[in-house]
Design an enzyme around this catalytic site. Structure first.
Site, PDB file in Angstrom:
ATOM      1  N   TYR A   1       0.908  -1.351  -0.163  1.00  0.00           N
ATOM      2  CA  TYR A   1      -0.169  -0.085   0.153  1.00  0.00           C
ATOM      3  C   TYR A   1       0.797   1.356   0.098  1.00  0.00           C
ATOM      4  O   TYR A   1       0.569   2.292  -0.863  1.00  0.00           O
ATOM      5  CB  TYR A   1      -0.954  -0.154   1.237  1.00  0.00           C
ATOM      6  CG  TYR A   1      -1.607   1.383   1.472  1.00  0.00           C
ATOM      7  CD1 TYR A   1      -2.824   1.985   0.720  1.00  0.00           C
ATOM      8  CD2 TYR A   1      -1.220   1.955   2.482  1.00  0.00           C
ATOM      9  CE1 TYR A   1      -3.560   2.832   0.886  1.00  0.00           C
ATOM     10  CE2 TYR A   1      -1.954   3.257   2.771  1.00  0.00           C
ATOM     11  CZ  TYR A   1      -2.948   3.789   1.735  1.00  0.00           C
ATOM     12  OH  TYR A   1      -3.816   4.769   2.001  1.00  0.00           O
TER      13      TYR A   1
HETATM   14  P1  NAP Z   1     -13.179   4.397   2.149  1.00  0.00           P
HETATM   15  O1  NAP Z   1     -14.337   4.993   2.802  1.00  0.00           O
HETATM   16  O2  NAP Z   1     -12.807   3.105   2.334  1.00  0.00           O
HETATM   17  O3  NAP Z   1     -13.393   4.842   0.747  1.00  0.00           O
HETATM   18  C1  NAP Z   1     -12.616   4.557  -0.324  1.00  0.00           C
HETATM   19  C2  NAP Z   1     -13.631   4.649  -1.565  1.00  0.00           C
HETATM   20  O4  NAP Z   1     -13.018   4.057  -2.742  1.00  0.00           O
HETATM   21  C3  NAP Z   1     -14.992   3.890  -1.562  1.00  0.00           C
HETATM   22  O5  NAP Z   1     -15.956   4.608  -1.634  1.00  0.00           O
HETATM   23  C4  NAP Z   1     -15.009   2.780  -2.511  1.00  0.00           C
HETATM   24  O6  NAP Z   1     -15.976   2.643  -3.368  1.00  0.00           O
HETATM   25  C5  NAP Z   1     -13.887   3.616  -3.553  1.00  0.00           C
HETATM   26  N1  NAP Z   1     -13.443   2.457  -4.541  1.00  0.00           N
HETATM   27  C6  NAP Z   1     -12.603   1.635  -4.035  1.00  0.00           C
HETATM   28  N2  NAP Z   1     -12.422   0.532  -5.074  1.00  0.00           N
HETATM   29  C7  NAP Z   1     -13.019   1.359  -6.279  1.00  0.00           C
HETATM   30  C8  NAP Z   1     -13.210   1.025  -7.731  1.00  0.00           C
HETATM   31  N3  NAP Z   1     -12.253  -0.030  -8.040  1.00  0.00           N
HETATM   32  N4  NAP Z   1     -13.660   1.799  -8.368  1.00  0.00           N
HETATM   33  C9  NAP Z   1     -14.048   3.156  -7.913  1.00  0.00           C
HETATM   34  N5  NAP Z   1     -14.182   3.434  -6.431  1.00  0.00           N
HETATM   35  C10 NAP Z   1     -13.416   2.467  -5.724  1.00  0.00           C
HETATM   36  O7  NAP Z   1     -11.928   5.405   2.721  1.00  0.00           O
HETATM   37  P2  NAP Z   1     -11.845   6.768   3.558  1.00  0.00           P
HETATM   38  O8  NAP Z   1     -11.825   6.249   4.772  1.00  0.00           O
HETATM   39  O9  NAP Z   1     -12.703   7.716   2.901  1.00  0.00           O
HETATM   40  O10 NAP Z   1     -10.144   7.039   3.078  1.00  0.00           O
HETATM   41  C11 NAP Z   1     -10.195   7.495   1.882  1.00  0.00           C
HETATM   42  C12 NAP Z   1      -8.435   7.081   1.651  1.00  0.00           C
HETATM   43  O11 NAP Z   1      -7.585   7.772   2.735  1.00  0.00           O
HETATM   44  C13 NAP Z   1      -8.029   5.676   1.818  1.00  0.00           C
HETATM   45  O12 NAP Z   1      -8.443   4.922   0.777  1.00  0.00           O
HETATM   46  C14 NAP Z   1      -6.600   5.615   2.056  1.00  0.00           C
HETATM   47  O13 NAP Z   1      -5.963   5.792   0.734  1.00  0.00           O
HETATM   48  C15 NAP Z   1      -6.350   7.157   2.522  1.00  0.00           C
HETATM   49  N6  NAP Z   1      -5.873   7.142   3.943  1.00  0.00           N
HETATM   50  C16 NAP Z   1      -6.354   6.545   4.916  1.00  0.00           C
HETATM   51  C17 NAP Z   1      -5.819   6.585   6.131  1.00  0.00           C
HETATM   52  C18 NAP Z   1      -6.430   5.638   7.366  1.00  0.00           C
HETATM   53  O14 NAP Z   1      -5.907   6.054   8.407  1.00  0.00           O
HETATM   54  N7  NAP Z   1      -7.305   4.888   7.120  1.00  0.00           N
HETATM   55  C19 NAP Z   1      -4.832   7.588   6.479  1.00  0.00           C
HETATM   56  C20 NAP Z   1      -4.227   8.386   5.426  1.00  0.00           C
HETATM   57  C21 NAP Z   1      -4.790   8.159   4.215  1.00  0.00           C
HETATM   58  P3  NAP Z   1     -17.432   1.599  -2.723  1.00  0.00           P
HETATM   59  O15 NAP Z   1     -18.109   2.774  -1.674  1.00  0.00           O
HETATM   60  O16 NAP Z   1     -17.952   1.278  -3.673  1.00  0.00           O
HETATM   61  O17 NAP Z   1     -16.712   0.579  -1.766  1.00  0.00           O
END
Ligand code: NAP
Length: 217
Positions: free
Chosen positions: A131
């Site tokens: 990742y």
């Molecule tokens: P999330 O709720 O998991 O949202 C990710 C989105 O990506 C979901 O809407 C998902 O769609 C979409 N997605 C996944 N596969 C896809 C595909 N094939 N085509 C189109 N869309 C797709 O994540 P979040 O909490 O909002 O966070 C956003 C991002 O921040 C994370 O993905 C990560 O990279 C980054 N981040 C995370 C952290 C942490 O502590 N977790 C820290 C720093 C940065 P569906 O709704 O249809 O599933």
């Protein structure tokens, strides 16, 4: 200003589309991957485009036609394997960058990971390293373009209520940040052209978001 939110159905994405729709001069186009996800955004008065990040660049570029900026906040999440990490967090991000170029969209805001340095890849546990590597190379790709980019590196995301206050700089101490505040940072980043060409880490803090972004070096 019309903004394509890629990953709109995600937790940050939903906060962001809501914030954009609340702002006078901004409107959102929500890129989602399933038609049944559309009603949330339609109720906010936002346009939608149903596109999967595993689709080709032309399909993503079609969704980007006529928008002024793209925010990439999609991610494969922790419940899929390294195959999806490559296809979404790396290739999906790079295809979206190429789609921006193809559609003539100059402004691009990337939601990255907290630390995407080479050292962070080496230091990461083996389950997390793919990742970090995916995010590292997506960020590098964006920095190599002529797009007006900003790369936002949030700390550990929480579902706490936003405070409107953060600590933001090229390097900050690792910490937590509510997703709601990340969405506010993204909306403010779009409104503040001084963030173009910059990347910064952001965690919860004591400075109002607008001021924190204005003081970035
Ligand atoms: P999330 O709720 O998991 O949202 C990710 C989105 O990506 C979901 O809407 C998902 O769609 C979409 N997605 C996944 N596969 C896809 C595909 N094939 N085509 C189109 N869309 C797709 O994540 P979040 O909490 O909002 O966070 C956003 C991002 O921040 C994370 O993905 C990560 O990279 C980054 N981040 C995370 C952290 C942490 O502590 N977790 C820290 C720093 C940065 P569906 O709704 O249809 O599933």
């Amino acid at each position: 200003m019309k903004i394509l939110v890629v990953g709109a159905n995600g937790q940050i994405g939903k906060h962001l589309v809501t914030l954009i729709q609340d702002r006078e001069n901004l409107e959102a186009k929500a890129m989602i991957r399933k038609q049944e996800q559309a009603s949330f955004f339609e109720e906010l008065g936002a346009e939608t485009a149903v596109v999967d990040l595993e689709d080709d660049i032309d399909t993503i570029a079609k969704a980007a036609e006529g928008v002024d900026a793209i925010v990439f906040t999609a991610g494969s999440g922790p419940h899929t394997g390294p195959d999806k990490t490559i296809l979404i967090d790396l290739d999906g991000a790079v295809k979206t960058i190429k789609a921006a170029e193809a559609a003539g969209v100059k402004r691009f805001v990337m939601v990255s990971s907290f630390d995407t340095s080479r050292e962070a890849i080496q230091a990461a546990p083996s389950s997390f390293a793919p990742y970090v590597a995916a995010k590292h190379y997506a960020d590098e790709w964006l920095k190599g373009t002529n797009l007006n980019y900003t790369i936002v590196h949030p700390g550990r995301l929480t579902n706490d209520q936003g405070t409107g206050q953060v600590e933001a700089a090229y390097k900050v101490e690792r910490g937590d940040i509510p997703r709601e505040d990340v969405a506010s940072v993204l909306a403010e980043t779009l409104a503040d052209e001084s963030t173009i060409g910059k990347e910064f880490q952001v965690v919860g803090g004591e400075v109002k978001i607008k001021e924190a972004l204005q003081s970035l070096r």
